[in-house]
Design a protein around this motif. Structure first.
Motif, PDB file in Angstrom:
ATOM      1  N   ARG A   1       0.743  -1.225   0.148  1.00  0.00           N
ATOM      2  CA  ARG A   1       0.118  -0.022  -0.092  1.00  0.00           C
ATOM      3  C   ARG A   1       0.875   1.377  -0.048  1.00  0.00           C
ATOM      4  O   ARG A   1       2.147   1.343   0.686  1.00  0.00           O
ATOM      5  N   HIS A   2       0.283   2.215  -0.520  1.00  0.00           N
ATOM      6  CA  HIS A   2       0.977   3.536  -0.604  1.00  0.00           C
ATOM      7  C   HIS A   2       0.144   4.490   0.343  1.00  0.00           C
ATOM      8  O   HIS A   2      -0.934   4.694   0.176  1.00  0.00           O
ATOM      9  N   ILE A   3       0.812   5.208   1.065  1.00  0.00           N
ATOM     10  CA  ILE A   3       0.504   5.898   2.247  1.00  0.00           C
ATOM     11  C   ILE A   3       1.040   7.465   2.184  1.00  0.00           C
ATOM     12  O   ILE A   3       2.197   7.500   2.146  1.00  0.00           O
ATOM     13  N   VAL A   4      -0.037   8.537   2.202  1.00  0.00           N
ATOM     14  CA  VAL A   4       0.556   9.655   2.347  1.00  0.00           C
ATOM     15  C   VAL A   4       0.077  10.422   3.509  1.00  0.00           C
ATOM     16  O   VAL A   4      -1.253  10.218   3.699  1.00  0.00           O
ATOM     17  N   ILE A   5       0.925  11.023   4.145  1.00  0.00           N
ATOM     18  CA  ILE A   5       0.677  11.641   5.749  1.00  0.00           C
ATOM     19  C   ILE A   5       1.169  12.868   5.757  1.00  0.00           C
ATOM     20  O   ILE A   5       2.314  13.282   5.587  1.00  0.00           O
ATOM     21  N   THR A   6       0.304  13.925   5.666  1.00  0.00           N
ATOM     22  CA  THR A   6       0.587  15.153   5.739  1.00  0.00           C
ATOM     23  C   THR A   6       0.839  15.538   7.206  1.00  0.00           C
ATOM     24  O   THR A   6       0.348  15.205   8.102  1.00  0.00           O
ATOM     25  N   GLY A   7       1.882  16.425   7.349  1.00  0.00           N
ATOM     26  CA  GLY A   7       2.483  16.809   8.577  1.00  0.00           C
ATOM     27  C   GLY A   7       3.078  15.671   9.326  1.00  0.00           C
ATOM     28  O   GLY A   7       3.117  15.436  10.432  1.00  0.00           O
TER      29      GLY A   7
ATOM     30  N   GLU B   1       5.551   5.855  11.205  1.00  0.00           N
ATOM     31  CA  GLU B   1       6.394   4.783  11.939  1.00  0.00           C
ATOM     32  C   GLU B   1       5.388   3.815  11.887  1.00  0.00           C
ATOM     33  O   GLU B   1       5.919   2.413  11.623  1.00  0.00           O
ATOM     34  N   ALA B   2       4.135   3.852  12.201  1.00  0.00           N
ATOM     35  CA  ALA B   2       3.147   2.551  12.455  1.00  0.00           C
ATOM     36  C   ALA B   2       2.776   1.784  10.887  1.00  0.00           C
ATOM     37  O   ALA B   2       3.199   0.680  10.811  1.00  0.00           O
ATOM     38  N   PHE B   3       2.689   2.664   9.931  1.00  0.00           N
ATOM     39  CA  PHE B   3       2.399   2.135   8.649  1.00  0.00           C
ATOM     40  C   PHE B   3       3.796   1.780   8.062  1.00  0.00           C
ATOM     41  O   PHE B   3       3.753   0.478   7.628  1.00  0.00           O
ATOM     42  N   ALA B   4       4.820   2.254   8.060  1.00  0.00           N
ATOM     43  CA  ALA B   4       6.056   1.744   7.734  1.00  0.00           C
ATOM     44  C   ALA B   4       6.491   0.353   8.235  1.00  0.00           C
ATOM     45  O   ALA B   4       6.688  -0.662   7.686  1.00  0.00           O
ATOM     46  N   GLY B   5       6.178   0.528   9.637  1.00  0.00           N
ATOM     47  CA  GLY B   5       6.284  -0.854  10.290  1.00  0.00           C
ATOM     48  C   GLY B   5       5.336  -2.009  10.015  1.00  0.00           C
ATOM     49  O   GLY B   5       6.034  -3.326  10.163  1.00  0.00           O
ATOM     50  N   ASN B   6       4.204  -1.916   9.464  1.00  0.00           N
ATOM     51  CA  ASN B   6       3.526  -2.780   8.734  1.00  0.00           C
ATOM     52  C   ASN B   6       3.891  -3.365   7.134  1.00  0.00           C
ATOM     53  O   ASN B   6       3.205  -3.767   6.586  1.00  0.00           O
ATOM     54  N   GLY B   7       4.955  -2.503   6.653  1.00  0.00           N
ATOM     55  CA  GLY B   7       5.391  -2.911   5.374  1.00  0.00           C
ATOM     56  C   GLY B   7       4.618  -1.803   4.460  1.00  0.00           C
ATOM     57  O   GLY B   7       5.045  -2.134   3.088  1.00  0.00           O
ATOM     58  N   ASP B   8       4.098  -0.808   4.725  1.00  0.00           N
ATOM     59  CA  ASP B   8       3.577  -0.014   3.727  1.00  0.00           C
ATOM     60  C   ASP B   8       4.700   1.050   3.331  1.00  0.00           C
ATOM     61  O   ASP B   8       5.555   1.299   3.991  1.00  0.00           O
ATOM     62  N   GLN B   9       4.337   1.620   2.018  1.00  0.00           N
ATOM     63  CA  GLN B   9       5.297   2.622   1.349  1.00  0.00           C
ATOM     64  C   GLN B   9       4.861   4.054   1.760  1.00  0.00           C
ATOM     65  O   GLN B   9       3.628   4.252   1.574  1.00  0.00           O
ATOM     66  N   VAL B  10       5.486   4.883   2.569  1.00  0.00           N
ATOM     67  CA  VAL B  10       5.078   6.078   3.136  1.00  0.00           C
ATOM     68  C   VAL B  10       5.512   7.230   2.658  1.00  0.00           C
ATOM     69  O   VAL B  10       6.824   7.300   2.477  1.00  0.00           O
ATOM     70  N   VAL B  11       4.830   8.397   2.315  1.00  0.00           N
ATOM     71  CA  VAL B  11       5.275   9.585   1.998  1.00  0.00           C
ATOM     72  C   VAL B  11       4.875  10.583   2.984  1.00  0.00           C
ATOM     73  O   VAL B  11       3.707  10.583   3.449  1.00  0.00           O
ATOM     74  N   ILE B  12       5.757  11.344   3.835  1.00  0.00           N
ATOM     75  CA  ILE B  12       5.426  12.373   4.648  1.00  0.00           C
ATOM     76  C   ILE B  12       5.642  13.440   4.151  1.00  0.00           C
ATOM     77  O   ILE B  12       6.609  13.923   3.259  1.00  0.00           O
ATOM     78  N   THR B  13       4.786  14.482   4.353  1.00  0.00           N
ATOM     79  CA  THR B  13       4.946  16.004   3.999  1.00  0.00           C
ATOM     80  C   THR B  13       4.744  16.851   5.055  1.00  0.00           C
ATOM     81  O   THR B  13       4.412  16.904   6.315  1.00  0.00           O
TER      82      THR B  13
ATOM     83  N   GLN C   1      15.306   8.576   9.585  1.00  0.00           N
ATOM     84  CA  GLN C   1      15.264   7.926  10.989  1.00  0.00           C
ATOM     85  C   GLN C   1      14.227   6.615  10.958  1.00  0.00           C
ATOM     86  O   GLN C   1      14.502   5.554  11.620  1.00  0.00           O
ATOM     87  N   LEU C   2      13.148   6.636  10.152  1.00  0.00           N
ATOM     88  CA  LEU C   2      11.889   5.964  10.066  1.00  0.00           C
ATOM     89  C   LEU C   2      12.411   4.825   8.920  1.00  0.00           C
ATOM     90  O   LEU C   2      11.867   3.723   8.776  1.00  0.00           O
ATOM     91  N   GLY C   3      13.517   5.099   8.106  1.00  0.00           N
ATOM     92  CA  GLY C   3      14.196   3.875   7.320  1.00  0.00           C
ATOM     93  C   GLY C   3      13.477   3.888   5.851  1.00  0.00           C
ATOM     94  O   GLY C   3      12.797   4.775   5.464  1.00  0.00           O
ATOM     95  N   PRO C   4      13.688   2.842   4.900  1.00  0.00           N
ATOM     96  CA  PRO C   4      13.887   3.075   3.619  1.00  0.00           C
ATOM     97  C   PRO C   4      12.332   3.165   3.149  1.00  0.00           C
ATOM     98  O   PRO C   4      12.091   3.487   1.855  1.00  0.00           O
ATOM     99  N   ARG C   5      11.440   2.785   3.949  1.00  0.00           N
ATOM    100  CA  ARG C   5      10.148   2.782   3.360  1.00  0.00           C
ATOM    101  C   ARG C   5       9.332   4.180   3.353  1.00  0.00           C
ATOM    102  O   ARG C   5       8.259   4.470   2.881  1.00  0.00           O
ATOM    103  N   VAL C   6      10.234   5.216   4.171  1.00  0.00           N
ATOM    104  CA  VAL C   6       9.522   6.496   4.351  1.00  0.00           C
ATOM    105  C   VAL C   6      10.410   7.673   3.458  1.00  0.00           C
ATOM    106  O   VAL C   6      11.510   7.629   3.644  1.00  0.00           O
TER     107      VAL C   6
END
Ligand SMILES: NC(=O)c1ccc[n+]([C@@H]2O[C@H](COP(=O)([O-])OP(=O)(O)OC[C@H]3O[C@@H](n4cnc5c(N)ncnc54)[C@H](OP(=O)(O)O)[C@@H]3O)[C@@H](O)[C@H]2O)c1
Length: 241
Positions: free
Chosen positions: A2-8, A19-31, A44-49
């Motif tokens: 899954r691809h997740i976008v998290i504003t802020g 951190e929670a979504f990345a820990g579940n194996g999702d791809q995460v974009v933070i803005t 800090q959160l690693g390659p999925r973020v």
């Protein structure tokens, strides 16, 4: 995947959600607006973020950021915001009052509506949009901040109707007092901290992880029949309805 976008997503609650979504194996974009903060958190959160910096209240910046945002979005978390009145000078006259109200409207309503509208064509069937409101929308004391968060909740009901035909849910999480964030613009006064804890039924402050857990659930297949709702996560400080 899954691809997740998290504003802020660079600080506080948004960081914990990432951190929670990345820990579940999702791809995460933070803005967020501060690129250096986002880059540090992503590191800090690693390659999925991955970090994408833009002001979510500025339509031109949101439009431009689309190039860097995922083509398919399974989960959008509208978390960017805060009470722009905290630490600000008392509004001067009606013009100052108007500016103060616009600032909270921009920070909390426009960030949410603009990013959701920009990403609407990319929201995947079966996906989820979760927006962050506040206990302040449900009780007095915070003027334009509470009013802006109440607007997010009202808008979410329409969003849920629009997205429902594609099997996409739209919900709101309304946190109570959450510690370990930048919300208060610095350390919260010890007396205020104790007062806020005293309002809860369970005798503790909320944590960013408490909010992240609620959002991970609302974005899961187990919550596919929950939409157009507000979930209160406040330790019993205020009974939801
Ligand atoms: N902490 C609490 O007690 C509490 C209680 C109820 C609700 N909330 C809500 O929870 C959400 C998260 O806040 P938090 O407590 O985690 O505080 P926070 O640490 O200050 O996080 C807010 C994040 O939003 C980003 N942001 C703000 N305006 C933005 C904009 N125009 N464009 C892009 N990003 C923007 C900030 O990054 P930049 O400054 O770099 O843009 C920051 O990373 C907010 O919506 C807040 O209103 C918090």
């Amino acid at each position: 995947m899954r691809h997740i976008v998290i504003t802020g997503g660079g600080t506080g609650i948004g960081r914990a959600i990432a951190e929670a979504f990345a820990g579940n194996g999702d791809q995460v974009v933070i803005t967020g607006r501060r690129k250096h903060v986002l880059d540090e958190t992503a590191e800090q959160l690693g390659p999925r973020v991955r970090a994408v910096a833009f002001d979510a209240a500025d339509p031109h910046q949101v439009e431009a950021a689309l190039r860097e945002l995922p083509q398919r979005v399974d989960v959008l978390v509208n978390n960017a915001g805060g009470n722009t009145g905290i630490g600000a000078a008392r509004p001067d006259g009606l013009a100052g009052l108007a500016d103060a109200w616009r600032a909270n409207f921009d920070a909390n309503v426009l960030t949410t509506v603009l990013v959701t509208s920009a990403l609407r064509p990319r929201l995947a069937a079966g996906g989820a949009v979760v927006s962050i409101s506040s206990i302040a929308a449900h009780r007095g004391g915070s003027t334009s901040y509470g009013a802006a968060k109440a607007a997010v909740e009202a808008w979410n009901r329409t969003l849920a109707q629009q997205l429902g035909k594609d099997g996409i849910t739209a919900n709101v999480v309304a946190p109570g007092y959450i510690e370990d964030t930048e919300f208060f613009g610095g350390p919260i006064a010890a007396q205020k901290h104790e007062e806020l804890i005293a309002q809860t039924a369970n005798g503790r402050a909320g944590t960013p992880a408490d909010i992240a857990a609620a959002i991970v659930f609302l974005a899961s297949p187990a919550a596919s029949h929950i939409t157009a709702q507000t979930l209160h996560v406040n330790g019993g400080a205020l009974a939801g309805r």
